[in-house]
Design a protein around this motif. Structure first.
Motif, PDB file in Angstrom:
ATOM      1  N   LEU A  92       2.921  -0.996   7.350  1.00  0.00           N
ATOM      2  CA  LEU A  92       1.985   0.142   7.365  1.00  0.00           C
ATOM      3  C   LEU A  92       1.779   0.700   5.957  1.00  0.00           C
ATOM      4  N   ALA A  93       2.865   0.790   5.184  1.00  0.00           N
ATOM      5  CA  ALA A  93       2.759   1.276   3.804  1.00  0.00           C
ATOM      6  C   ALA A  93       1.906   0.331   2.962  1.00  0.00           C
ATOM      7  N   MET A 149      -6.532   1.855   0.169  1.00  0.00           N
ATOM      8  CA  MET A 149      -6.928   2.779  -0.898  1.00  0.00           C
ATOM      9  C   MET A 149      -7.743   2.079  -1.983  1.00  0.00           C
ATOM     10  N   VAL A 150      -7.602   0.766  -2.087  1.00  0.00           N
ATOM     11  CA  VAL A 150      -8.379   0.005  -3.080  1.00  0.00           C
ATOM     12  C   VAL A 150      -9.880   0.152  -2.813  1.00  0.00           C
ATOM     13  N   VAL A 172      -5.434   7.868 -11.359  1.00  0.00           N
ATOM     14  CA  VAL A 172      -4.618   8.525 -10.330  1.00  0.00           C
ATOM     15  C   VAL A 172      -4.521   7.627  -9.099  1.00  0.00           C
ATOM     16  N   PHE A 173      -5.680   7.115  -8.647  1.00  0.00           N
ATOM     17  CA  PHE A 173      -5.685   6.219  -7.497  1.00  0.00           C
ATOM     18  C   PHE A 173      -4.874   4.965  -7.793  1.00  0.00           C
ATOM     19  N   GLY A 174      -5.042   4.422  -8.998  1.00  0.00           N
ATOM     20  CA  GLY A 174      -4.303   3.219  -9.370  1.00  0.00           C
ATOM     21  C   GLY A 174      -2.800   3.421  -9.311  1.00  0.00           C
ATOM     22  N   PHE A 175      -2.343   4.584  -9.806  1.00  0.00           N
ATOM     23  CA  PHE A 175      -0.909   4.880  -9.769  1.00  0.00           C
ATOM     24  C   PHE A 175      -0.409   4.974  -8.329  1.00  0.00           C
ATOM     25  N   ILE A 176      -1.155   5.706  -7.480  1.00  0.00           N
ATOM     26  CA  ILE A 176      -0.735   5.886  -6.082  1.00  0.00           C
ATOM     27  C   ILE A 176      -0.745   4.552  -5.337  1.00  0.00           C
ATOM     28  N   ILE A 177      -1.761   3.723  -5.583  1.00  0.00           N
ATOM     29  CA  ILE A 177      -1.806   2.400  -4.947  1.00  0.00           C
ATOM     30  C   ILE A 177      -0.601   1.568  -5.385  1.00  0.00           C
ATOM     31  N   GLY A 226     -14.164   7.643   2.025  1.00  0.00           N
ATOM     32  CA  GLY A 226     -13.384   8.789   2.503  1.00  0.00           C
ATOM     33  C   GLY A 226     -12.784   8.540   3.870  1.00  0.00           C
ATOM     34  N   TRP A 227     -13.573   7.907   4.765  1.00  0.00           N
ATOM     35  CA  TRP A 227     -13.047   7.585   6.099  1.00  0.00           C
ATOM     36  C   TRP A 227     -11.931   6.542   6.005  1.00  0.00           C
ATOM     37  N   ILE A 228     -12.097   5.575   5.108  1.00  0.00           N
ATOM     38  CA  ILE A 228     -11.051   4.554   4.945  1.00  0.00           C
ATOM     39  C   ILE A 228      -9.772   5.199   4.416  1.00  0.00           C
ATOM     40  N   LEU A 229      -9.908   6.136   3.481  1.00  0.00           N
ATOM     41  CA  LEU A 229      -8.726   6.852   2.982  1.00  0.00           C
ATOM     42  C   LEU A 229      -8.082   7.673   4.091  1.00  0.00           C
TER      43      LEU A 229
END
Length: 195
Positions: free
Chosen positions: A11-12, A19-20, A83-88, A168-171
């Protein structure tokens, strides 16, 4: 034992992979309808740019003194990709090391990102709708034009809508998967400490 279950590792991983999509799909949209625009005007907000009917919206809003919408209004476009890259990357690490602390941290990052984006959008909308040019052609005393943060709102003869777009829905699905993983790990830990 602080390892997460194989299911929650998956799941993680899926949550991080989803998020990609933020790099390839619009995250948010603002739409306007009016008698003169029955087909609607639409502005899409991506991770690093704007698209859609931005110039037409600027032309309409100019008459009531609203600021020109441009990418320079959004300094977030210069750093959100990182920011997104770090979280991914952290999400991928979470799946690799399978530690509960990492899962909780990954979840916390997603929640903070979501809250931060909503606060940021509200503040931008407030400034955009209230900071008006006093020399505008059309002035309505006491009227502000702040777009809705989420949902629908009437602004003069326009109906405005603001809400998630494809990305946004995918996130949202990504956050839901992490919520499930965190909840099941929390329950598992609680049961372990009960016995």
């Amino acid at each position: 034992m602080n390892n997460i279950s194989p299911t929650n590792r998956i799941l993680a991983l899926i949550a991080a992979a989803l998020m990609v999509s933020a790099y390839f799909t619009p995250l948010w949209q603002i739409s306007l309808w009016a008698p003169q625009y029955p087909e609607g005007l639409n502005m899409k907000i991506w991770i690093d740019r704007l698209s859609g009917d931005v110039e037409i919206i600027n032309g309409v809003n100019h008459y009531i003194g609203m600021q020109h919408i441009g990418e320079e209004m959004f300094p977030e476009f210069t750093y959100l990709i990182y920011v997104f890259g770090f979280i991914i990357g952290f999400g991928m690490l979470t799946a690799a090391i399978a530690k509960r602390w990492a899962l909780y941290s990954f979840f916390g990052m997603i929640i903070l990102l979501g809250i931060g984006v909503l606060i940021d959008m509200y503040l931008w909308g407030y400034d955009y709708g209230h900071n008006l040019d006093q020399t505008a052609a059309i002035k309505v005393p006491g009227m502000a034009y702040q777009p809705p943060l989420l949902g629908y709102k009437e602004l003069l003869n326009f109906l405005a809508y603001s809400g998630p777009d494809t990305g946004g829905w995918i996130l949202g699905v990504s956050a839901l998967l992490l919520t499930i993983a965190v909840f099941t790990e929390w329950r598992k830990k609680k049961k372990t400490h009960t016995f």
